[in-house]
Design a protein around this motif. Structure first.
Motif, PDB file in Angstrom:
ATOM      1  N   LEU A 191     -22.179  15.749  40.879  1.00 49.03           N
ATOM      2  CA  LEU A 191     -21.681  14.705  39.896  1.00 49.03           C
ATOM      3  C   LEU A 191     -21.007  15.617  38.817  1.00 49.03           C
ATOM      4  N   ALA A 192     -19.695  15.213  38.688  1.00 47.73           N
ATOM      5  CA  ALA A 192     -18.644  16.055  37.650  1.00 47.73           C
ATOM      6  C   ALA A 192     -19.122  15.068  36.319  1.00 47.73           C
ATOM      7  N   GLY A 193     -19.861  15.709  35.580  1.00 47.73           N
ATOM      8  CA  GLY A 193     -20.031  14.837  34.135  1.00 47.73           C
ATOM      9  C   GLY A 193     -20.057  15.656  33.062  1.00 47.73           C
ATOM     10  N   LEU A 194     -20.600  15.477  31.820  1.00 48.60           N
ATOM     11  CA  LEU A 194     -20.559  15.864  30.722  1.00 48.60           C
ATOM     12  C   LEU A 194     -22.088  16.307  30.380  1.00 48.60           C
ATOM     13  N   ALA A 195     -22.343  16.960  29.560  1.00 49.43           N
ATOM     14  CA  ALA A 195     -23.899  17.397  29.090  1.00 49.43           C
ATOM     15  C   ALA A 195     -24.348  16.234  28.564  1.00 49.43           C
ATOM     16  N   ALA A 196     -25.874  16.183  28.408  1.00 49.86           N
ATOM     17  CA  ALA A 196     -26.311  15.019  28.064  1.00 49.86           C
ATOM     18  C   ALA A 196     -25.790  14.339  26.854  1.00 49.86           C
ATOM     19  N   LEU A 197     -25.501  12.909  26.901  1.00 52.63           N
ATOM     20  CA  LEU A 197     -25.084  12.419  25.484  1.00 52.63           C
ATOM     21  C   LEU A 197     -26.027  11.906  24.724  1.00 52.63           C
ATOM     22  N   ALA A 198     -25.619  11.436  23.564  1.00 48.91           N
ATOM     23  CA  ALA A 198     -26.415  10.776  22.589  1.00 48.91           C
ATOM     24  C   ALA A 198     -27.366   9.525  23.013  1.00 48.91           C
ATOM     25  N   CYS A 199     -27.523   8.791  22.282  1.00 50.39           N
ATOM     26  CA  CYS A 199     -28.328   7.633  22.353  1.00 50.39           C
ATOM     27  C   CYS A 199     -27.593   6.834  23.708  1.00 50.39           C
ATOM     28  N   SER A 200     -28.566   6.175  24.405  1.00 52.73           N
ATOM     29  CA  SER A 200     -27.975   5.411  25.739  1.00 52.73           C
ATOM     30  C   SER A 200     -28.330   4.042  25.441  1.00 52.73           C
ATOM     31  N   ALA A 201     -27.028   3.128  25.765  1.00 50.39           N
ATOM     32  CA  ALA A 201     -27.271   1.590  25.747  1.00 50.39           C
ATOM     33  C   ALA A 201     -28.224   1.271  26.606  1.00 50.39           C
ATOM     34  N   ALA A 202     -28.417   1.660  27.601  1.00 47.90           N
ATOM     35  CA  ALA A 202     -29.109   1.062  28.778  1.00 47.90           C
ATOM     36  C   ALA A 202     -30.915   1.502  27.986  1.00 47.90           C
ATOM     37  N   ASN A 203     -30.840   2.686  27.425  1.00 49.60           N
ATOM     38  CA  ASN A 203     -32.338   3.030  27.092  1.00 49.60           C
ATOM     39  C   ASN A 203     -32.823   1.766  26.042  1.00 49.60           C
ATOM     40  N   ALA A 204     -32.007   1.625  24.860  1.00 48.50           N
ATOM     41  CA  ALA A 204     -32.059   0.494  23.911  1.00 48.50           C
ATOM     42  C   ALA A 204     -32.431  -0.881  24.596  1.00 48.50           C
ATOM     43  N   LEU A 205     -31.643  -0.995  25.701  1.00 50.42           N
ATOM     44  CA  LEU A 205     -31.750  -2.328  26.136  1.00 50.42           C
ATOM     45  C   LEU A 205     -33.190  -2.308  27.066  1.00 50.42           C
ATOM     46  N   ALA A 206     -33.682  -1.304  27.580  1.00 56.14           N
ATOM     47  CA  ALA A 206     -34.965  -1.544  27.950  1.00 56.14           C
ATOM     48  C   ALA A 206     -36.149  -1.821  27.181  1.00 56.14           C
ATOM     49  N   ASN A 207     -35.883  -2.115  25.968  1.00 56.42           N
ATOM     50  CA  ASN A 207     -36.768  -2.506  25.016  1.00 56.42           C
ATOM     51  C   ASN A 207     -36.694  -3.857  24.706  1.00 56.42           C
ATOM     52  N   SER A 208     -35.684  -4.668  25.261  1.00 56.41           N
ATOM     53  CA  SER A 208     -35.548  -5.984  24.983  1.00 56.41           C
ATOM     54  C   SER A 208     -36.792  -7.000  25.188  1.00 56.41           C
ATOM     55  N   ALA A 209     -36.973  -8.007  24.687  1.00 52.83           N
ATOM     56  CA  ALA A 209     -37.991  -8.824  24.866  1.00 52.83           C
ATOM     57  C   ALA A 209     -38.326  -9.384  26.352  1.00 52.83           C
ATOM     58  N   PRO A 210     -39.376  -9.424  26.865  1.00 50.24           N
ATOM     59  CA  PRO A 210     -39.564  -9.885  28.108  1.00 50.24           C
ATOM     60  C   PRO A 210     -39.410 -11.270  28.086  1.00 50.24           C
ATOM     61  N   ALA A 211     -38.133 -11.862  28.571  1.00 50.35           N
ATOM     62  CA  ALA A 211     -38.142 -13.529  28.517  1.00 50.35           C
ATOM     63  C   ALA A 211     -37.750 -13.570  29.923  1.00 50.35           C
ATOM     64  N   PRO A 212     -37.968 -15.079  30.325  1.00 48.62           N
ATOM     65  CA  PRO A 212     -37.404 -15.295  31.799  1.00 48.62           C
ATOM     66  C   PRO A 212     -35.598 -14.973  32.050  1.00 48.62           C
ATOM     67  N   ALA A 213     -35.525 -14.533  33.036  1.00 48.19           N
ATOM     68  CA  ALA A 213     -33.927 -14.236  33.588  1.00 48.19           C
ATOM     69  C   ALA A 213     -33.353 -15.347  33.999  1.00 48.19           C
ATOM     70  N   PRO A 214     -32.054 -15.850  33.907  1.00 56.69           N
ATOM     71  CA  PRO A 214     -31.724 -16.825  34.655  1.00 56.69           C
ATOM     72  C   PRO A 214     -31.534 -16.997  35.897  1.00 56.69           C
ATOM     73  N   ASP A 215     -31.770 -18.066  36.542  1.00 57.09           N
ATOM     74  CA  ASP A 215     -31.636 -18.285  38.227  1.00 57.09           C
ATOM     75  C   ASP A 215     -30.079 -18.468  38.391  1.00 57.09           C
ATOM     76  N   LEU A 216     -29.667 -18.135  39.676  1.00 53.24           N
ATOM     77  CA  LEU A 216     -28.397 -18.414  40.030  1.00 53.24           C
ATOM     78  C   LEU A 216     -28.489 -19.434  41.583  1.00 53.24           C
ATOM     79  N   SER A 217     -27.526 -20.346  41.688  1.00 53.90           N
ATOM     80  CA  SER A 217     -27.459 -21.196  42.858  1.00 53.90           C
ATOM     81  C   SER A 217     -26.312 -21.563  43.233  1.00 53.90           C
ATOM     82  N   VAL A 218     -26.247 -22.043  44.571  1.00 45.65           N
ATOM     83  CA  VAL A 218     -24.772 -22.590  45.097  1.00 45.65           C
ATOM     84  C   VAL A 218     -25.295 -23.887  45.553  1.00 45.65           C
ATOM     85  N   ALA A 219     -24.339 -24.908  45.339  1.00 49.22           N
ATOM     86  CA  ALA A 219     -24.503 -26.221  45.305  1.00 49.22           C
ATOM     87  C   ALA A 219     -24.715 -26.451  46.955  1.00 49.22           C
TER      88      ALA A 219
END
Length: 416
Positions: A6-34
């Motif tokens: 992987l061509a990348g940078l040194a570890a960056l500061a705060c991650s949006a994904a890490n913060a999102l991991a602490n979201s309140a556990p609520a039911p996620a939406p369902d998908l459907s095709v008619a």
């Protein structure tokens, strides 16, 4: 041995994904095709193609332009569809771009399929605006003289395409309005070598009969200052098969991306030994069933954001006829942990099927009304079916894969 994991940078500061991991556990939406919904044709190869190789061979990706919208379902000749909106699209034949088909596997300059789009900040006053593409780069040694010494498997069943197949994800860039993608040079000292985002730490081996490397990438997800994508890998020693998570700071996207490894985004590997110590974390292991994630859509709702990933699942050849197959989806609150998959749309995926017929592949979810420049998000409280599932439809008249493929879409409802 050249390090290209992987061509990348040194570890960056705060991650949006890490913060999102602490979201309140609520039911996620369902998908459907008619029930009874039928696909609508977006691009018909038999009447709209610029040439025989102008066909949808990747998941559909969208980008907002000044004049409307760009839609790309790439083949190794990458030709975008342009129009004022999603209902008025036509191929732009003059914008075709393709790789150099170089014989040197270390150059990463063979064929490429653009599979993710990310608008870049202006390089400076008066400089043209550009779009970064993450491309599936495909090197097949048997296409080049004396570059493949691998035999067929013992039973003679392995297709020639699997021999000497060495794939990676590379960076390409196009100017806005021109749309002809070109590989990003890896450095000023190596102008003939393409910039690599994800690849095997091992050099190309002309004796290998199975494919190896990183093969496909999802669309880009823009989260604040960062961009994320899921990338599929298999065949690398020491690296489990599956989907790994990439991240970059948008302002530094041309400099490189990072790999989620051991729960954190690892810095760029400077040598092969270091890269082998840090294989990427396979997310959704046991959920996606070893299939590449083709598309991810962020759903914003009152209970917080969630993500939904789509992929195809085919029944094993010896499975009962009642085994479900088609497009499946899984939901996540943090892009790392994924819920058990559910079937979204029943259809026949193409897996070297023994008979002629209509098959589908490369699912992608797009919200035509998305506020995002890359159409990577929607809201679950809209109360209307604004989300569409895009697919490639393969029209097979015999057992061969053929070129007759159309890009189609079907409405998807998101339950609040």
């Amino acid at each position: 041995m050249r390090a290209t994991v992987l061509a990348g940078l040194a570890a960056l500061a705060c991650s949006a994904a890490n913060a999102l991991a602490n979201s309140a556990p609520a039911p996620a939406p369902d998908l459907s095709v008619a029930a009874g919904a039928q696909p609508e044709t977006v691009f018909q190869w038999s009447v709209q193609r610029c040439g025989d190789m102008n066909l949808p061979d990747s998941p559909a990706r969208a980008l907002r332009t000044e004049g409307g919208v760009l839609l790309l379902a790439a083949h190794f000749i990458n030709i975008p569809l342009l129009g004022t909106d999603f209902n008025h699209l036509a191929p732009s034949c003059s914008a075709a771009s393709r790789g150099m088909e170089a014989a040197d596997p270390a150059s990463f300059q063979d064929k490429f399929w653009v599979q993710a789009l990310l608008p870049l900040p202006p390089a400076g006053p008066g400089r043209p605006r550009r779009v970064l593409g993450l491309a599936s780069h495909e090197y097949m040694g048997w296409r080049h003289p004396e570059r493949c010494a691998a035999p067929f498997d013992g039973a003679g069943r392995r297709p020639a395409a699997f021999r000497c197949w060495y794939s990676a994800i590379t960076a390409v860039v196009a100017e806005v309005g021109d749309w002809r993608f070109q590989p990003v040079p890896s450095s000023s000292r190596s102008p003939n070598q393409a910039s690599v985002v994800a690849a095997s730490p091992y050099p190309y081996d002309p004796t290998v009969t199975a494919r190896t490397g990183f093969f496909s990438v999802s669309n880009v997800l823009i989260e604040g200052e960062h961009a994320f994508a899921l990338v599929y890998t298999e065949g690398i020693a020491g690296q489990p098969r599956g989907n790994c998570l990439l991240r970059t700071r948008i302002t530094e996207a041309l400099a490189g991306w990072q790999l989620l490894s051991r729960g954190e985004y690892a810095p760029r590997a400077e040598n092969n030994a270091a890269s082998l110590d840090r294989p990427c974390d396979v997310v959704g292991n046991g959920v996606f069933g070893g299939a590449p994630v083709r598309s991810v859509l962020r759903i914003e709702g009152s209970s917080g954001p969630s993500w939904v990933a789509v992929f195809t699942r085919a029944a094993p050849r010896d499975a009962p006829a009642s085994t479900p197959e088609g497009v499946f989806y899984s939901r996540s609150r943090d892009l790392r942990n994924w819920e058990p998959a559910k079937q979204l749309w029943a259809m026949r995926p193409f897996r070297s099927q023994p008979e002629a017929g209509v098959y589908y592949e490369y699912p992608s979810l797009l919200d035509h009304a998305s506020p995002s420049a890359v159409f990577d998000r929607t809201a679950d409280d809209q109360g209307k079916a604004e989300v569409h599932l895009y697919l490639t439809r393969l029209n097979l008249t015999d057992r061969k894969r053929g070129l007759d493929r159309d890009l189609v879409r079907i409405p998807v409802h998101i339950a609040p």
